[in-house]
Design a protein around this motif. Structure first.
Motif, PDB file in Angstrom:
ATOM      1  N   THR A  16       7.957 175.539  39.486  1.00 30.77           N
ATOM      2  CA  THR A  16       8.806 175.316  38.310  1.00 30.77           C
ATOM      3  C   THR A  16       9.402 173.906  38.298  1.00 30.77           C
ATOM      4  OG1 THR A  16      10.545 176.361  39.566  1.00 30.77           O
ATOM      5  CG2 THR A  16       9.496 177.715  37.862  1.00 30.77           C
ATOM      6  N   SER A  17       9.322 173.222  39.473  1.00 32.33           N
ATOM      7  CA  SER A  17       9.887 171.868  39.480  1.00 32.33           C
ATOM      8  C   SER A  17       8.847 170.821  39.103  1.00 32.33           C
ATOM      9  CB  SER A  17      10.479 171.545  40.852  1.00 32.33           C
ATOM     10  OG  SER A  17       9.458 171.414  41.793  1.00 32.33           O
ATOM     11  N   ARG A  18       7.635 171.278  38.788  1.00 34.47           N
ATOM     12  CA  ARG A  18       6.625 170.334  38.301  1.00 34.47           C
ATOM     13  C   ARG A  18       7.072 169.752  36.968  1.00 34.47           C
ATOM     14  NH1 ARG A  18       0.486 172.446  38.996  1.00 34.47           N
ATOM     15  NH2 ARG A  18       0.127 171.295  40.891  1.00 34.47           N
TER      16      ARG A  18
ATOM     17  N   SER B 152      -4.051 161.902  32.313  1.00 33.11           N
ATOM     18  CA  SER B 152      -4.276 160.737  31.454  1.00 33.11           C
ATOM     19  C   SER B 152      -3.282 160.705  30.298  1.00 33.11           C
ATOM     20  CB  SER B 152      -5.690 160.764  30.861  1.00 33.11           C
ATOM     21  OG  SER B 152      -6.633 160.716  31.877  1.00 33.11           O
ATOM     22  N   LEU B 153      -3.096 161.876  29.645  1.00 30.03           N
ATOM     23  CA  LEU B 153      -2.176 161.892  28.505  1.00 30.03           C
ATOM     24  C   LEU B 153      -0.734 161.635  28.947  1.00 30.03           C
ATOM     25  CD1 LEU B 153      -3.567 164.725  26.199  1.00 30.03           C
ATOM     26  CD2 LEU B 153      -3.980 162.283  26.108  1.00 30.03           C
ATOM     27  N   MET B 154      -0.374 162.149  30.130  1.00 32.07           N
ATOM     28  CA  MET B 154       0.985 161.883  30.634  1.00 32.07           C
ATOM     29  C   MET B 154       1.173 160.382  30.836  1.00 32.07           C
ATOM     30  SD  MET B 154       1.443 164.973  33.356  1.00 32.07           S
ATOM     31  CE  MET B 154       2.904 164.376  34.177  1.00 32.07           C
ATOM     32  N   ASN B 155       0.166 159.735  31.412  1.00 34.17           N
ATOM     33  CA  ASN B 155       0.272 158.286  31.642  1.00 34.17           C
ATOM     34  C   ASN B 155       0.376 157.531  30.323  1.00 34.17           C
ATOM     35  OD1 ASN B 155       0.200 158.585  34.408  1.00 34.17           O
ATOM     36  ND2 ASN B 155      -2.026 158.394  34.518  1.00 34.17           N
ATOM     37  N   ILE B 156      -0.384 157.987  29.318  1.00 32.94           N
ATOM     38  CA  ILE B 156      -0.327 157.323  28.011  1.00 32.94           C
ATOM     39  C   ILE B 156       1.052 157.535  27.385  1.00 32.94           C
ATOM     40  CG2 ILE B 156      -1.218 157.398  25.634  1.00 32.94           C
ATOM     41  CD1 ILE B 156      -3.998 158.046  26.902  1.00 32.94           C
ATOM     42  N   LEU B 157       1.531 158.782  27.407  1.00 25.82           N
ATOM     43  CA  LEU B 157       2.825 159.073  26.773  1.00 25.82           C
ATOM     44  C   LEU B 157       3.972 158.334  27.458  1.00 25.82           C
ATOM     45  CD1 LEU B 157       2.397 162.903  26.094  1.00 25.82           C
ATOM     46  CD2 LEU B 157       2.391 161.057  24.423  1.00 25.82           C
TER      47      LEU B 157
ATOM     48  N   HIS C 275      -9.682 167.768  41.819  1.00 24.65           N
ATOM     49  CA  HIS C 275      -9.102 167.820  40.469  1.00 24.65           C
ATOM     50  C   HIS C 275     -10.184 168.106  39.427  1.00 24.65           C
ATOM     51  CE1 HIS C 275      -6.113 165.480  42.737  1.00 24.65           C
ATOM     52  NE2 HIS C 275      -5.258 166.104  41.953  1.00 24.65           N
ATOM     53  N   ASN C 276      -9.851 168.974  38.473  1.00 20.53           N
ATOM     54  CA  ASN C 276     -10.828 169.340  37.431  1.00 20.53           C
ATOM     55  C   ASN C 276     -10.512 168.610  36.117  1.00 20.53           C
ATOM     56  OD1 ASN C 276      -8.810 170.878  36.031  1.00 20.53           O
ATOM     57  ND2 ASN C 276      -9.070 172.484  37.565  1.00 20.53           N
ATOM     58  N   LEU C 277     -11.308 168.907  35.095  1.00 20.02           N
ATOM     59  CA  LEU C 277     -11.155 168.238  33.794  1.00 20.02           C
ATOM     60  C   LEU C 277      -9.766 168.444  33.188  1.00 20.02           C
ATOM     61  CD1 LEU C 277     -12.347 166.798  31.255  1.00 20.02           C
ATOM     62  CD2 LEU C 277     -13.287 168.993  30.560  1.00 20.02           C
ATOM     63  N   ASP C 278      -9.263 169.668  33.269  1.00 23.80           N
ATOM     64  CA  ASP C 278      -7.943 169.944  32.692  1.00 23.80           C
ATOM     65  C   ASP C 278      -6.878 169.084  33.377  1.00 23.80           C
ATOM     66  OD1 ASP C 278      -9.799 172.158  32.356  1.00 23.80           O
ATOM     67  OD2 ASP C 278      -8.153 173.240  31.393  1.00 23.80           O
ATOM     68  N   ASP C 279      -6.933 169.001  34.722  1.00 25.64           N
ATOM     69  CA  ASP C 279      -5.966 168.159  35.462  1.00 25.64           C
ATOM     70  C   ASP C 279      -6.063 166.716  34.992  1.00 25.64           C
ATOM     71  OD1 ASP C 279      -5.410 170.299  37.216  1.00 25.64           O
ATOM     72  OD2 ASP C 279      -7.039 169.724  38.574  1.00 25.64           O
ATOM     73  N   GLU C 280      -7.304 166.241  34.868  1.00 25.17           N
ATOM     74  CA  GLU C 280      -7.523 164.840  34.535  1.00 25.17           C
ATOM     75  C   GLU C 280      -7.018 164.481  33.136  1.00 25.17           C
ATOM     76  OE1 GLU C 280      -7.712 163.419  37.298  1.00 25.17           O
ATOM     77  OE2 GLU C 280      -9.240 162.014  36.619  1.00 25.17           O
ATOM     78  N   VAL C 281      -7.272 165.377  32.178  1.00 23.04           N
ATOM     79  CA  VAL C 281      -6.821 165.084  30.812  1.00 23.04           C
ATOM     80  C   VAL C 281      -5.296 165.125  30.757  1.00 23.04           C
ATOM     81  CG1 VAL C 281      -6.888 165.834  28.403  1.00 23.04           C
ATOM     82  CG2 VAL C 281      -8.973 165.857  29.766  1.00 23.04           C
ATOM     83  N   GLN C 282      -4.698 166.119  31.416  1.00 26.85           N
ATOM     84  CA  GLN C 282      -3.223 166.176  31.433  1.00 26.85           C
ATOM     85  C   GLN C 282      -2.651 164.886  32.029  1.00 26.85           C
ATOM     86  OE1 GLN C 282      -2.491 169.653  33.839  1.00 26.85           O
ATOM     87  NE2 GLN C 282      -3.664 170.920  32.433  1.00 26.85           N
TER      88      GLN C 282
ATOM     89  N   ARG D 165       3.727 168.146  31.874  1.00 23.91           N
ATOM     90  CA  ARG D 165       2.388 168.599  32.248  1.00 23.91           C
ATOM     91  C   ARG D 165       2.149 170.028  31.736  1.00 23.91           C
ATOM     92  NH1 ARG D 165      -1.752 167.242  35.647  1.00 23.91           N
ATOM     93  NH2 ARG D 165      -0.681 165.504  36.604  1.00 23.91           N
ATOM     94  N   ALA D 166       3.139 170.893  31.919  1.00 16.03           N
ATOM     95  CA  ALA D 166       2.991 172.283  31.477  1.00 16.03           C
ATOM     96  C   ALA D 166       2.851 172.341  29.958  1.00 16.03           C
ATOM     97  CB  ALA D 166       4.187 173.094  31.937  1.00 16.03           C
ATOM     98  N   GLU D 167       3.632 171.520  29.264  1.00 15.99           N
ATOM     99  CA  GLU D 167       3.562 171.517  27.792  1.00 15.99           C
ATOM    100  C   GLU D 167       2.194 171.029  27.317  1.00 15.99           C
ATOM    101  OE1 GLU D 167       8.312 170.648  27.279  1.00 15.99           O
ATOM    102  OE2 GLU D 167       6.877 169.126  26.621  1.00 15.99           O
ATOM    103  N   LEU D 168       1.724 169.958  27.949  1.00 15.30           N
ATOM    104  CA  LEU D 168       0.412 169.427  27.567  1.00 15.30           C
ATOM    105  C   LEU D 168      -0.686 170.433  27.854  1.00 15.30           C
ATOM    106  CD1 LEU D 168       0.637 165.729  28.834  1.00 15.30           C
ATOM    107  CD2 LEU D 168       0.308 166.479  26.470  1.00 15.30           C
ATOM    108  N   ARG D 169      -0.540 171.118  28.959  1.00 13.98           N
ATOM    109  CA  ARG D 169      -1.539 172.113  29.339  1.00 13.98           C
ATOM    110  C   ARG D 169      -1.662 173.189  28.252  1.00 13.98           C
ATOM    111  NH1 ARG D 169      -3.169 174.752  34.586  1.00 13.98           N
ATOM    112  NH2 ARG D 169      -3.818 176.790  33.878  1.00 13.98           N
TER     113      ARG D 169
END
Ligand code: SF4
Ligand code: ZN
Ligand code: ZN
Length: 320
Positions: free
Chosen positions: A237-239, A176-181, A167-174, A243-247
Motif C-alpha cells: 500500500t506504500s507503493r 514510462s508514463l510515470m516518468n513522463i507525467l 519486468h513485463n510490459l505492464d510494468d514498463e508502460v506504467q 502507479r496503481a492509478e495508471l495500472r
C-alpha cells in the motif's frame, strides 16, 4: 473444439486479444519466447558469450524469465540472484524452494542475499527505524534502493556481464508514463534498453520480458504448472499511488482497445531513440560517492544509499 490458428492441429486454449488469435498452449509459449528473442536481438540485450545474472523474486514473472532464458541462452553462462528483504510474513522459505530446485536441476549458480547480512538490518528493521525518526520515506524506496545495490554487488563480485530483470510490459508502460507525467527525462532515458551505463561500476540491466503482457506471464506460468505465491507484501500500500492509478486506467484502455500497451511502449521507445539517446551518450561518467565510493548522480556528494542510511543514523560503507 476450437483449433489453434497457428498449428491448426491442437486445441486453442489462449485468446490473445492484441493479435486477435486463438492459440494452443505450445504455440502460445513459442510466441512468447519468439517475441522475447526478437526484443533481445533488436536491442542487443546480451550476446551468446556473455554471463547473465537473472535477478528473480520467485514470482510468476521470475518463472517465465527463467523458462525463456533457458531457451535463448547457454544455461552454463546463467546465474540467479534473489534478495531476501526480511519482511515478516512475505519472505518465506517455500518461495525460495523452486529457485533452489531449478538452479540445482540445471546446474545454475544461485546467489541468495539477505538484507540482514548485506546491510546489517532487515527491511522491517529499517522501516521501524525510519518511522521512529519520522523520515516519511516509503518502505518501497528503501527496498528498491537496497535491492538494486545488492544485485549490482553480486553481479560485479562474480563477473556477470548483464543483469536481467523480469519486468513485463505492464510494468514498463506504467514506469514510462510515470516518468513522463513527472517530467523525469533522465529516468525515461535510463529505462530504454539502449541507454548507456553511466559508470564502469554499474552492470548493465536489461528487461527481456518488456514486450510481454502481464496476463501472458500469468497464463504461461499457469500452463506450465507453476504454483503462484498467494502472499502480498504488507508494504504494497506504500507503493506510489500514481502507479496503481495508471495500472487501473491502462487496464481499461487495453480492454477496449487491445494492443494499446504495446503501441504506447513502441511510441516511447521510438521517441527516446530519435530524440534523447544521442544526448545521453555524450554524458560523462558518474561521480563517486564521497563516503562509500559508489557511483552517484551528477552534483551529489553522497549516493542515495548513504543518504538514506545517514538519515536513519546507521551510515556505513555498503559494497556496490
Ligand atoms: Fe519491496 Fe515495496 Fe515490493 Fe514490498 S511492495 S517487496 S517493500 S518494493
Ligand atoms: Zn498451436
Ligand atoms: Zn555512498
Amino acid at each position: 473444439m476450437k483449433v489453434c490458428e497457428v498449428c491448426g492441429a491442437r486445441e486453442a486454449r489462449v485468446f490473445q486479444r492484441h493479435s486477435g488469435k486463438s492459440l494452443c498452449a505450445e504455440c502460445f509459449a513459442r510466441d512468447v519466447v519468439e517475441r522475447v528473442r526478437s526484443e533481445v536481438v533488436r536491442y542487443g540485450m546480451f550476446s551468446p558469450s556473455e554471463r547473465l545474472l537473472l535477478a528473480l523474486s520467485g514470482g510468476k514473472d521470475s518463472f517465465v524469465l527463467m523458462e525463456v532464458i533457458k531457451e535463448l541462452h547457454d544455461v552454463g553462462k546463467v546465474g540467479i540472484v534473489t534478495i531476501v528483504e526480511g519482511i515478516e510474513g512475505y519472505n518465506r522459505e517455500e518461495d525460495l524452494e523452486w529457485l533452489k530446485e531449478s538452479s540445482k536441476a540445471y546446474g545454475i549458480d544461485l546467489h541468495i542475499v539477505t538484507l540482514s547480512e548485506f546491510l546489517g538490518y532487515s527491511l522491517d528493521e529499517v522501516v521501524r527505524l525510519s518511522s521512529s525518526r519520522d523520515l516519511g520515506v516509503s518502505p518501497c524506496t528503501y527496498c528498491g534502493v537496497l535491492r538494486r545495490r545488492a544485485i549490482n554487488y553480486v553481479a560485479r563480485l562474480h563477473g556477470y556481464d548483464k543483469v536481467l530483470t523480469a519486468h513485463n510490459l505492464d510494468d514498463e508502460v506504467q514506469t514510462s508514463l510515470m516518468n513522463i507525467l513527472r517530467g523525469d527525462v533522465a529516468r525515461l532515458i535510463q529505462n530504454h534498453p539502449l541507454s548507456p551505463t553511466l559508470s564502469r561500476y554499474f552492470v548493465k540491466r536489461v528487461k527481456p520480458l518488456r514486450k510481454v503482457y502481464e496476463w501472458e506471464t500469468s497464463v504461461y506460468a499457469y500452463l506450465r504448472g507453476f504454483k503462484f505465491q498467494g502472499v502480498e507484501c504488507p508494504y504494497i500500500t506504500s507503493r506510489p499511488t500514481l502507479r496503481a492509478e495508471l495500472r487501473d486506467y491502462l487496464y481499461e484502455v487495453e480492454v477496449s482497445k487491445p494492443g494499446t500497451l504495446l503501441r504506447v511502449l513502441e511510441a516511447v521507445d521510438s521517441y527516446v531513440e530519435r530524440v534523447l539517446l544521442d544526448k545521453a551518450s555524450r554524458l560523462p561518467e558518474l561521480p563517486q560517492c564521497e563516503f562509500c565510493g559508489s557511483p552517484t548522480a551528477y552534483g551529489r556528494r553522497l549516493c542515495v544509499t548513504c543518504d538514506l542510511l545517514s538519515r536513519l543514523g546507521i551510515l556505513r560503507a555498503i559494497p556496490y
